[in-house]
Design a protein around this motif. Structure first.
Motif, PDB file in Angstrom:
ATOM      1  N   VAL A   1      14.664  68.567  14.737  1.00  0.00           N
ATOM      2  CA  VAL A   1      14.830  67.388  13.892  1.00  0.00           C
ATOM      3  C   VAL A   1      16.311  67.076  13.756  1.00  0.00           C
ATOM      4  O   VAL A   1      17.128  67.969  13.482  1.00  0.00           O
ATOM      5  N   ARG A   2      16.658  65.819  13.938  1.00  0.00           N
ATOM      6  CA  ARG A   2      18.007  65.328  13.689  1.00  0.00           C
ATOM      7  C   ARG A   2      17.911  64.081  12.820  1.00  0.00           C
ATOM      8  O   ARG A   2      16.816  63.555  12.589  1.00  0.00           O
ATOM      9  N   SER A   3      19.058  63.607  12.364  1.00  0.00           N
ATOM     10  CA  SER A   3      19.049  62.416  11.522  1.00  0.00           C
ATOM     11  C   SER A   3      20.250  61.536  11.832  1.00  0.00           C
ATOM     12  O   SER A   3      21.286  62.004  12.317  1.00  0.00           O
ATOM     13  N   VAL A   4      20.081  60.261  11.553  1.00  0.00           N
ATOM     14  CA  VAL A   4      21.152  59.278  11.654  1.00  0.00           C
ATOM     15  C   VAL A   4      21.135  58.436  10.381  1.00  0.00           C
ATOM     16  O   VAL A   4      20.171  58.464   9.620  1.00  0.00           O
ATOM     17  N   TRP A   5      22.193  57.684  10.173  1.00  0.00           N
ATOM     18  CA  TRP A   5      22.315  56.862   8.976  1.00  0.00           C
ATOM     19  C   TRP A   5      22.203  55.386   9.332  1.00  0.00           C
ATOM     20  O   TRP A   5      22.555  54.961  10.433  1.00  0.00           O
ATOM     21  N   TRP A   6      21.748  54.611   8.369  1.00  0.00           N
ATOM     22  CA  TRP A   6      21.632  53.163   8.525  1.00  0.00           C
ATOM     23  C   TRP A   6      21.819  52.539   7.142  1.00  0.00           C
ATOM     24  O   TRP A   6      22.038  53.263   6.159  1.00  0.00           O
ATOM     25  N   ALA A   7      21.753  51.252   7.051  1.00  0.00           N
ATOM     26  CA  ALA A   7      21.918  50.585   5.759  1.00  0.00           C
ATOM     27  C   ALA A   7      21.022  49.368   5.693  1.00  0.00           C
ATOM     28  O   ALA A   7      20.654  48.785   6.721  1.00  0.00           O
ATOM     29  N   ALA A   8      20.676  48.992   4.464  1.00  0.00           N
ATOM     30  CA  ALA A   8      19.845  47.807   4.242  1.00  0.00           C
ATOM     31  C   ALA A   8      20.460  46.978   3.127  1.00  0.00           C
ATOM     32  O   ALA A   8      20.796  47.513   2.060  1.00  0.00           O
ATOM     33  N   ALA A   9      20.611  45.688   3.365  1.00  0.00           N
ATOM     34  CA  ALA A   9      21.050  44.772   2.316  1.00  0.00           C
ATOM     35  C   ALA A   9      19.859  44.431   1.433  1.00  0.00           C
ATOM     36  O   ALA A   9      18.759  44.182   1.929  1.00  0.00           O
ATOM     37  N   ILE A  10      20.071  44.422   0.118  1.00  0.00           N
ATOM     38  CA  ILE A  10      19.005  44.124  -0.831  1.00  0.00           C
ATOM     39  C   ILE A  10      19.148  42.678  -1.282  1.00  0.00           C
ATOM     40  O   ILE A  10      20.101  42.334  -1.995  1.00  0.00           O
ATOM     41  N   PRO A  11      18.252  41.801  -0.885  1.00  0.00           N
ATOM     42  CA  PRO A  11      18.363  40.390  -1.258  1.00  0.00           C
ATOM     43  C   PRO A  11      18.375  40.204  -2.773  1.00  0.00           C
ATOM     44  O   PRO A  11      17.606  40.828  -3.502  1.00  0.00           O
ATOM     45  N   GLY A  12      19.273  39.373  -3.238  1.00  0.00           N
ATOM     46  CA  GLY A  12      19.341  39.054  -4.658  1.00  0.00           C
ATOM     47  C   GLY A  12      20.183  39.994  -5.486  1.00  0.00           C
ATOM     48  O   GLY A  12      20.506  39.678  -6.633  1.00  0.00           O
ATOM     49  N   ALA A  13      20.555  41.149  -4.943  1.00  0.00           N
ATOM     50  CA  ALA A  13      21.400  42.089  -5.685  1.00  0.00           C
ATOM     51  C   ALA A  13      22.862  41.670  -5.549  1.00  0.00           C
ATOM     52  O   ALA A  13      23.282  41.154  -4.512  1.00  0.00           O
ATOM     53  N   GLU A  14      23.648  41.891  -6.606  1.00  0.00           N
ATOM     54  CA  GLU A  14      25.044  41.488  -6.613  1.00  0.00           C
ATOM     55  C   GLU A  14      25.934  42.605  -6.085  1.00  0.00           C
ATOM     56  O   GLU A  14      25.754  43.775  -6.419  1.00  0.00           O
ATOM     57  N   ALA A  15      26.907  42.223  -5.246  1.00  0.00           N
ATOM     58  CA  ALA A  15      27.882  43.187  -4.746  1.00  0.00           C
ATOM     59  C   ALA A  15      28.663  43.781  -5.918  1.00  0.00           C
ATOM     60  O   ALA A  15      28.905  43.102  -6.910  1.00  0.00           O
ATOM     61  N   PRO A  16      29.059  45.044  -5.841  1.00  0.00           N
ATOM     62  CA  PRO A  16      28.868  45.949  -4.702  1.00  0.00           C
ATOM     63  C   PRO A  16      27.538  46.703  -4.728  1.00  0.00           C
ATOM     64  O   PRO A  16      27.333  47.615  -3.929  1.00  0.00           O
ATOM     65  N   PHE A  17      26.638  46.314  -5.637  1.00  0.00           N
ATOM     66  CA  PHE A  17      25.374  47.043  -5.790  1.00  0.00           C
ATOM     67  C   PHE A  17      24.257  46.361  -5.001  1.00  0.00           C
ATOM     68  O   PHE A  17      23.165  46.128  -5.525  1.00  0.00           O
TER      69      PHE A  17
END
Length: 320
Positions: free
Chosen positions: A4-20
């Motif tokens: 087992v290995r892992s990699v990282w990714w990211a998801a933008a959350i619609p409607g949430a205000e930066a930086p959150f």
């Protein structure tokens, strides 16, 4: 057992205000080391293509429980041929606080809105982001065959939302229920109907102190109320011809699905002591969860689940 290995990714959350407005994902997958220079220099191993495309399982955390707490389960599922995804989203909590959240839209849980849309914005954002992932798992994910696993508040939001995500074929939840806070405008003791149209594995520990410590949220008295997890199983979940199952783990507490438990955050201080070896609980939970997912994401026979349910670390089983 696969590597087992892992990699990282990211998801933008619609409607949430930066930086959150960003969830940070960790994607665990079955890997096949080749010994290449590319592996040595990057630390990234190719995914094992033998069983691709891989069903995807997203693990949705409890409030202020970091994704590392579920790494053990993600690794276990990846070793059994799944791509397992954990995530951290630091966003809005209750009362204006910020913290790790499974993604809770309170307005969607009010009486005038419940059942019309999902109560979590994070799950659809993560599934959308996985469709665009690059690297070793690109093109190897079966995003039409998705399982959701939720803990505590993470379990609540997936039980309130799963039917709005057509690719979700199975839901597993630990230490959770669909009772709803009176502050949202519901009468005391209300159990909301789950928004699921797939089989559910509802899991709990005998020694859950956190749920008992929250009774006042729902306008109830701990001494007189009926267990909200059992009420959820009886009143909120649809009949599924025996495919929906409640499993109670002997001596386990609210954080029985978590390893390690972070005593500096979340509400572990409310929990009761575990009365059995937590490692044994986790082993039994992994076997039951994987067998349940195998049935509903891979079309496996029910024999493995029946066998897993014979564990001595299980105190109770109910089906509907």
């Amino acid at each position: 057992m696969m590597g087992v290995r892992s990699v990282w990714w990211a998801a933008a959350i619609p409607g949430a205000e930066a930086p959150f407005d960003t969830a940070h994902l960790r994607v665990f997958y079955p890997a096949t080391p080749t010994g290449s220079d590319a592996e040595r220099l990057s630390g990234v191993f190719p995914a094992d293509p033998a069983q691709a495309p891989y069903p995807v399982v997203v693990i949705v955390s409890g409030v202020n429980v970091g994704q590392e707490a579920y790494r053990w389960l993600a690794v276990e599922l990846a070793s059994r041929g799944y791509v397992a995804v954990t995530y951290d989203w630091v966003g809005e909590l209750f009362g204006g606080l910020k913290g790790i959240t499974p993604g809770v839209e309170l307005a969607a849980a009010r009486p005038d809105a419940y059942g019309t849309r999902a109560t979590t914005p994070s799950v659809p954002a993560i599934l959308s982001a996985l469709a665009d992932i690059s690297g070793p798992v690109a093109g190897l994910l079966d995003l039409g065959s998705v399982g959701l696993i939720g803990h505590s508040a993470g379990g609540t939001v997936i039980l309130q939302s799963a039917r709005f995500f057509p690719s979700v074929k199975a839901v597993a939840a630990y230490g959770t229920h669909t009772m709803v806070a009176t502050m949202l405008g519901w009468p005391a003791g209300t159990v909301l109907p789950a928004q699921v149209d797939c089989p559910v594995l509802l899991m709990n520990g005998e020694n859950d102190g956190v749920i008992n410590g929250s009774a006042d949220r729902y306008g109830e008295d701990v001494a007189t109320r009926r267990d909200p997890i059992s009420r959820t199983f009886d009143e909120a979940l649809p009949e599924a011809g025996g495919d929906t199952v409640q499993v109670t783990f002997a001596g386990a507490n609210h954080f029985g699905i978590v390893h390690p438990v972070d005593e500096t955050a979340a509400r572990a201080f409310l929990d009761l002591p575990h009365a059995t070896d937590p490692a044994a609980t986790r082993a039994a939970l992994a076997d039951v969860t994987a067998a349940f997912l195998d049935i509903h994401l891979r079309g496996a026979s029910r024999d493995a689940l029946d066998k897993a349910l014979q564990s001595p670390d299980i105190a109770g089983i109910r089906r509907r």
